[in-house]
Structures are given as structure tokens and as C-alpha cells.
Design an enzyme around this catalytic site. Sequence first.
Site, short mmCIF file in Angstrom:
data_model
loop_
_atom_site.label_atom_id
_atom_site.label_comp_id
_atom_site.label_asym_id
_atom_site.label_seq_id
_atom_site.Cartn_x
_atom_site.Cartn_y
_atom_site.Cartn_z
N TRP A 129 -4.04 -2.11 -1.52
CA TRP A 129 -3.92 -3.36 -2.27
C TRP A 129 -4.62 -4.39 -1.40
CZ3 TRP A 129 -1.75 -8.25 -1.81
CH2 TRP A 129 -1.54 -8.95 -3.02
N ARG B 133 3.10 1.80 -7.32
CA ARG B 133 3.23 0.62 -6.46
C ARG B 133 2.10 -0.37 -6.69
NH1 ARG B 133 6.49 1.69 -1.57
NH2 ARG B 133 5.24 0.14 -0.53
N LYS C 8 7.78 -11.43 -17.76
CA LYS C 8 7.40 -10.08 -18.22
C LYS C 8 6.13 -10.15 -19.06
CE LYS C 8 9.24 -8.06 -16.14
NZ LYS C 8 10.33 -8.30 -15.26
N GLU D 171 12.63 -15.14 -17.43
CA GLU D 171 12.40 -13.72 -17.16
C GLU D 171 11.50 -13.11 -18.24
OE1 GLU D 171 12.33 -11.60 -15.00
OE2 GLU D 171 12.49 -9.67 -16.01
N ASN E 37 -0.81 -0.51 6.58
CA ASN E 37 -0.21 -1.41 5.60
C ASN E 37 0.18 -2.68 6.35
OD1 ASN E 37 1.08 -2.57 3.46
ND2 ASN E 37 2.76 -1.08 3.33
N GLY E 38 -0.27 -3.83 5.87
CA GLY E 38 0.05 -5.08 6.56
C GLY E 38 -1.21 -5.88 6.79
N CYS F 13 0.85 -1.18 0.00
CA CYS F 13 0.00 0.00 0.00
C CYS F 13 0.89 1.23 0.00
CB CYS F 13 -0.87 0.00 1.25
SG CYS F 13 -1.78 -1.53 1.43
N HIS G 139 11.22 -33.89 -22.37
CA HIS G 139 10.78 -34.55 -21.13
C HIS G 139 9.35 -34.13 -20.74
CE1 HIS G 139 14.74 -36.21 -20.69
NE2 HIS G 139 15.28 -35.00 -20.80
N LYS H 153 4.26 -2.99 -6.73
CA LYS H 153 5.70 -2.83 -6.95
C LYS H 153 6.51 -3.40 -5.78
CE LYS H 153 9.32 -1.38 -9.13
NZ LYS H 153 9.77 -2.35 -10.15
N GLU I 64 2.95 -11.09 -16.86
CA GLU I 64 2.49 -10.17 -15.81
C GLU I 64 1.86 -8.90 -16.36
OE1 GLU I 64 5.39 -8.41 -13.14
OE2 GLU I 64 6.94 -8.59 -14.66
#
Length: 602
Positions: free
Chosen positions: A77, A28, A484, A480, A103-104, A2, A503, A597, A487
Site C-alpha cells: 500500500w 487488506r 459506507k 456511518e 511495513n511502515g 501491507c 444552519h 483494511k 468509501e
Amino acid sequence: MCGIFGYIGDKKTAPSMVLTGLKTLEYRGYDSWGVAVVPDSADEKKVIFVKKKAGKIGAATVSDLPPGSLAFGHTRWATHGGVTDKNAHPHLDCTKMIAVIHNGIVENHETLRNELKKKGHVFVSETDTEVIAHLVEEYLKKFSVLPRDAAPAFSKAVQATFKDLDGLNAIIVINTMADEMVAARNGSPLVVGFGTGENFLASDPVALLPYTKQVHFLEDDEMVVVTRQNIHIFNAHSGERIRPKKQLLTWTAEETEKGKFPYFMLKEIHEQPGMLSEIAADSTQQASALARELQKASRIYLVGSGTSGYAARAGSYYFATVGQKITNWSSPTEMHHHIDILPKNAVMLVMSQSGETMDLLDVVKRAKEHGTRVLSLVNVVNSSLWRMSDLSLPIGAGPEKGVASTKAFTATVAQLILMAYAMNNDTKTGQKLVAQAAKATRAVLTEKNVKLIKDVAGSLKNAEHLFVVGRGISYVTVMECALKIKEISYIHAEGVSAGELKHGPLALITKSATCIVYAPNDQHHASAIANAMEMKARGAHIIGVAPTKEDVFDEYIPVPDIGEASIIPNVVVGQLLAYYLTLERGFDPDMPRNLAKSVTVK
Ligand code: F6R
């Protein structure tokens, strides 16, 4: 996760300053926002005014809030309770004279809520946060007998409340009677900004840059009472006074702006060549210092989450092949299983852009308890990870605001290359490779090349699945790149080790499959091309990313061959592809859904 911004001072425009601060923290990632103000006018001062909404801040205004010189705000968030106006912060107590942002996660919120309900408190949201407002209200009744007790009683009430909360939390509380913000931290980040005739609180120092560069990062269990003139810090449990450890922020406000770019992500992608040149020029000494520490270790564990985790993984290749050191790699959440058996003299090297990722802080704490030495590479200097580590060095990427990490990855990999070569007493080669990476990245970013990648993105925009395939260190590249792509463009993309295709994953490769194959000029090149042929034989469409065009490629993206450092320009191709796929599909690359973020919850 947050964003938090609080102001107390001479200016009467606190609500709009807070809104601006929250907009700075927009990157964020959040799902709702809210601002609360204690009005200056005595008539209105009876209650706190709040404006809060689900959704993005965008062009929101707070001109409908009364003027005031004490205000705070929050971008949420969601953890407890859906994304609704009611669940957005700030939350009020029953009297509407106390407001809280948080926040938390309050782990014992249900017990607290039930006790408070029995005492007659009425809850209007589904959040864990609201219990904090009602608890402060309850303690305030107990502590303030006389009106003149208001200020000391208020901070006492917040202190008692904070002690009642289980879990990792940062809270800020204001009320209509005391001209102050009272905050406490355990786990979630909070930073105090020192101004003249005004003071600030924020979850992220970036929000403070337009106002002050003098800050104190609150440590766990520290509380602070912030008034216009004073900042009083003390231990939340013992009450013992703590002298502020003033730090000077080194970033500038301009560095944190988009400038001529439409999105932070594109700006940050384009900053990479310059950033890499600077790392090549400036970072060899620090890399050598860290390499000396690593050489003493019996074993090295590289740890990071998400994109930083992939950087860590790339490092494990360099440390093994160049540094000649046995190196393990782990995400922090899995690392827990190894801590108790870490050998004496093992070193954990942790990397993080934000330095606030809770999973990392958690594992670092455990490693330190075990007696393991913790070194870290952190982009945000003075962040929690920075302060917890035995030795911390800056990554040197500059402020990164795009939720999808780009330049922090390439900067971290560059630092790890320098370190690996320093371990091998060959700093010159490391430096040369990073300088070449700067040049190669510039080549990837030429207008002609970007147009080519944009066209490939256009042709892939309706794909449901993408397979990104590579061998050796290119396995890290493809994981990676796949991260990208998924997301921000929301296309399912899978990073596949080319060696592992037979496999299992090959079963998915049929006529409709699109495969992006990385084939740099290394010892795996021929095998990677052979794997591309196997996929093509099953009908797949092959997009090749390589220094030379091969017959098997249906589409081709050229990338310079710079030997061991090729992962850097290769990943930049993936960043651009993800960015343009996202635009083609009509999404916002800076604000992917459900992501934040800085991941400050477990
Ligand atoms: C992906 C991304 C995340 C972060 C991860 C770790 O683009 O940004 O996967 O890399 O959350 O964050 P830091 O590096 O701040 O510890």
C-alpha cells in the site's frame, strides 16, 4: 496496511504457498504485490529470484519462479514512491543476495539513502524500503569475515539495520547464505506461526490459519530468527532472549472464506443476524464486567477510528441516556488534545476491529503514560491494542475481511448496548434489545427487502451527491451510512444532522438533491419528518427509511421498530444500499481504491 507472508520448511513449493498466503491477505487492500525465493538448487542459489507487479494479485501465478523452501512475499500500500513494478516489494541489495519486505515508514530514509549512495550503492526504486536491503548488505560486509559466519552475521546485520531505522516499522529479511528469515517489529504487526518442520511469518494471523494455530505475536522491539526447526526471539536492543508467548488462534480457515457469496462484504452483512443472536446469548457477563469498571470511572472517553469511531459515538448516546454517565467521544487523532487534562479516574474505552490501527495505538500509549486506565473492545483477539490495554474484551464479530467494515460495527454497538444496560443494572433489557436487533436484521435481509434496496440503488447509481439525514442517534446512523456509500461506491455522500440542516446544509438542497432520511420511531420522529418536508419543499427527492411509510417519502424502505436498538437494522439498510450502489456502478466492494483494511501507518 501491507500484507506479509513468509515460509521456511520442508516443502519445495514455498513461492506458491506465499502467493496463496498473500491472496488470503488481499482483503487488506493493496496496490502491488511481490514474491521472492531463495532457490533450492545450488546452481541457482547465487541470487534471490523475485517476481513483483503493480496491480491486483487476481489470477497471478509464480510458476516462473524456481522451486525453493524459503520464500516470502508482500502486498504493498504505497507510501513512498508511485505504484510501479519497481517500487513493489521485495527489494534487493546490490548483490541480489539479500531481499527485504517491509511495513511502515522509514522516516530517516533520505539520510540513509544519501550515505549509502556515497558508499557506492545503486538504488533502483523510489521507496524508503530499499535502504534496508542496502544497509543489511553494508553491515554484512562488516560482520561476516568467514563464510561460516554467514548465519550469525546475517541476524546481527539485520539487528544493526533495524536499530538505524527511525519510525514504526516491521521488516523481514532473507539472504542466499543463511537458511532463515530474520524479522523485527516496532509498531507494525508481525506474527510468527509455529509448524512442524516448517515455520511462518505473517502480518495477520488470518493468513496462518490453513497451516497452524500456534502463534507468537511479536512485541515492539522484538526480533526473531525463523529457521525450519527453530524460532529464536530476542530483544533487538539488548539482545536478551525472549521466551515465545504461544497463543492459540480461535478462528477457523473456513470462517475466513467467501463461501457461497460473491464478495466478503455481502457475506459479512448476512452474518449479522446470527452474530447478534450469539452476542445476546453469550456476552452479558463480559458486558457486566466492563460495566463495573466503567461505573468506577469519573468520566468515560469512547475512542475509535472511522466506522469503529461511529460505533463509539453510538455508545456515547447509550452511556448517557441508559448508563447515566458523562461520556465523551473522540477519534484518536483528536483525542491527543485532551490527554494531558484527563481527570484522575477517567477511563478510555477504545474500540477497534483490527486492533492494529496506528492512530489508536498511538493515543493509547499516551493515555497510559498519563496514567489513564485503558479498556478495549477488539475484534482481533491478541492484536496490538488487545495486548496494550489494561482490560480487553472481544467484540465477537468473527473474521471480517471486507475492507468496508459492517458486522464489526453492529457487533460493537450490540456490546455497547449490553454494557450501558449493565451499568444501569438491567442486563435483561440489554439482552432483549440485542436479540430483537438480530431478528430485525434478519427481516431487513429477506429476499423481498434486499430486492427493494437493490432497486433503490439502481435508481441512485448516477447521483453525484447523496444527503443522508437523521437526528439523535440516527445522526450516527447517517454518518456511518454515508461513510459506507462514499468509501466503496465513490459517490459523494454526506451524513447530515437533521437538526443542523437549517444552519447550513439546506443551501445545497435544490431540485436535483437526493436525500435519504432516517426516521425511526423515537422522540425525534416528528422532527425528522418535518425536516424531510422542508427538503421536499425545495425540490429534493426523499427516500425514507422508517418503520412506517410517510406521505413525504418518494421512495420507502421499511425497517422494523425495535426501540433503542433500531440503529442496528437501520445501519444494515445503509450497508446494503452502499453494496448495491457499488455493484451498479461497476466497482469491487471488497477492494475500494486507496483504502486498506488495517491502517497501520499514521
Ligand atoms: C470503514 C472502515 C474504517 C475502519 C477504521 C478503523 O468501513 O472500515 O473506517 O473502521 O479504519 O479500523 P479498526 O476498527 O480496525 O480500528
